[in-house]
Design an enzyme around this catalytic site. Structure first.
Site, PDB file in Angstrom:
ATOM      1  N   TYR A  24       0.810  -1.213   0.000  1.00 24.92           N
ATOM      2  CA  TYR A  24       0.000   0.000   0.000  1.00 24.92           C
ATOM      3  C   TYR A  24       0.851   1.275   0.000  1.00 24.92           C
ATOM      4  O   TYR A  24       0.410   2.323   0.472  1.00 24.92           O
ATOM      5  CB  TYR A  24      -0.981  -0.034   1.190  1.00 24.92           C
ATOM      6  CG  TYR A  24      -1.815  -1.297   1.176  1.00 24.92           C
ATOM      7  CD1 TYR A  24      -2.740  -1.527   0.155  1.00 24.92           C
ATOM      8  CD2 TYR A  24      -1.649  -2.289   2.128  1.00 24.92           C
ATOM      9  CE1 TYR A  24      -3.484  -2.698   0.099  1.00 24.92           C
ATOM     10  CE2 TYR A  24      -2.397  -3.460   2.090  1.00 24.92           C
ATOM     11  CZ  TYR A  24      -3.296  -3.661   1.071  1.00 24.92           C
ATOM     12  OH  TYR A  24      -4.024  -4.826   1.010  1.00 24.92           O
ATOM     13  N   HIS A 101      -9.803   0.706  -4.314  1.00 18.34           N
ATOM     14  CA  HIS A 101      -8.757  -0.107  -3.687  1.00 18.34           C
ATOM     15  C   HIS A 101      -7.409   0.496  -4.037  1.00 18.34           C
ATOM     16  O   HIS A 101      -7.190   0.890  -5.193  1.00 18.34           O
ATOM     17  CB  HIS A 101      -8.796  -1.555  -4.187  1.00 18.34           C
ATOM     18  CG  HIS A 101     -10.093  -2.235  -3.889  1.00 18.34           C
ATOM     19  ND1 HIS A 101     -10.388  -2.718  -2.641  1.00 18.34           N
ATOM     20  CD2 HIS A 101     -11.179  -2.463  -4.661  1.00 18.34           C
ATOM     21  CE1 HIS A 101     -11.604  -3.235  -2.659  1.00 18.34           C
ATOM     22  NE2 HIS A 101     -12.115  -3.096  -3.873  1.00 18.34           N
TER      23      HIS A 101
HETATM   24  C1  DHK Z   1      -7.125  -3.054   1.071  1.00 21.72           C
HETATM   25  C2  DHK Z   1      -7.082  -4.081   1.946  1.00 21.72           C
HETATM   26  O1  DHK Z   1      -6.886  -3.869   3.247  1.00 21.72           O
HETATM   27  C3  DHK Z   1      -7.182  -5.462   1.511  1.00 21.72           C
HETATM   28  O2  DHK Z   1      -7.847  -6.260   2.436  1.00 21.72           O
HETATM   29  C4  DHK Z   1      -7.850  -5.566   0.177  1.00 21.72           C
HETATM   30  C5  DHK Z   1      -7.458  -3.216  -0.351  1.00 21.72           C
HETATM   31  C6  DHK Z   1      -7.287  -4.596  -0.827  1.00 21.72           C
HETATM   32  C7  DHK Z   1      -6.745  -2.173  -1.166  1.00 21.72           C
HETATM   33  O3  DHK Z   1      -6.053  -2.487  -2.137  1.00 21.72           O
HETATM   34  O4  DHK Z   1      -6.895  -1.006  -0.853  1.00 21.72           O
HETATM   35  O5  DHK Z   1      -7.740  -6.881  -0.281  1.00 21.72           O
END
Ligand code: DHK
Length: 153
Positions: A24, A101
């Protein structure tokens, strides 16, 4: 009165930027929140940006949005793939819904390939990190404005 968008974030989103896998990115959740608020300001919309690790609280917020929001942007995170309660709440919201996402969920594990949120979403943005959040806010603002004017996007 400016349009209001609820941006709802699910479990563990508060850890973005701290995840050792780097899935992320490196930007912290508070920094992403500030970016989203600044972007909403440039669009002239009010952004109510929230995060919860609790499914029921997110359901309550979606229900609250029925009276208070013109559109919802939602990243239900891990609840995306499990929560029929969130799906049912979204189905009871009759205005634009953008599913967002950070990561490209279709490039990841198969259990992330089925989204209940998508069953209610107007559109989906994924894989573009926090840029995708800004795009999701832009889309929500455009769709909400068009709906308010009874016109085209
Ligand atoms: C964020 C999450 O916390 C995951 O559980 C998902 C999503 C994806 C994202 O890509 O923001 O699978």
């Amino acid at each position: 009165m400016p349009l209001t968008i609820f941006f709802l974030n699910g479990p563990n989103a508060n850890l973005y930027g701290l995840d050792p896998s780097g899935t992320y990115g490196t930007e912290s959740f508070p920094a992403i929140r500030e970016r989203c608020l600044a972007h909403a300001q440039t669009l002239g919309v009010t952004l109510d940006f929230r995060q919860s690790n609790h499914e029921g609280e997110i359901v309550d917020w979606i229900q609250e949005a029925r009276a208070k929001a013109d559109a919802i942007v939602i990243n239900a995170a891990g609840l995306t793939y499990t929560s029929i309660a969130i799906l049912d709440a979204l189905l009871a919201f009759d205005k634009p819904i953008i599913e967002a996402h950070m990561s490209n969920i279709w490039k990841r594990e198969p259990f992330r390939h089925h989204s209940f949120v998508s069953k209610a979403a107007t559109g989906v943005v994924a894989g573009l990190g926090a840029l995708g959040y800004e795009l999701a806010i832009s889309a929500a603002a455009r769709l909400a404005a068009a709906r308010a004017e009874g016109g085209q996007t």
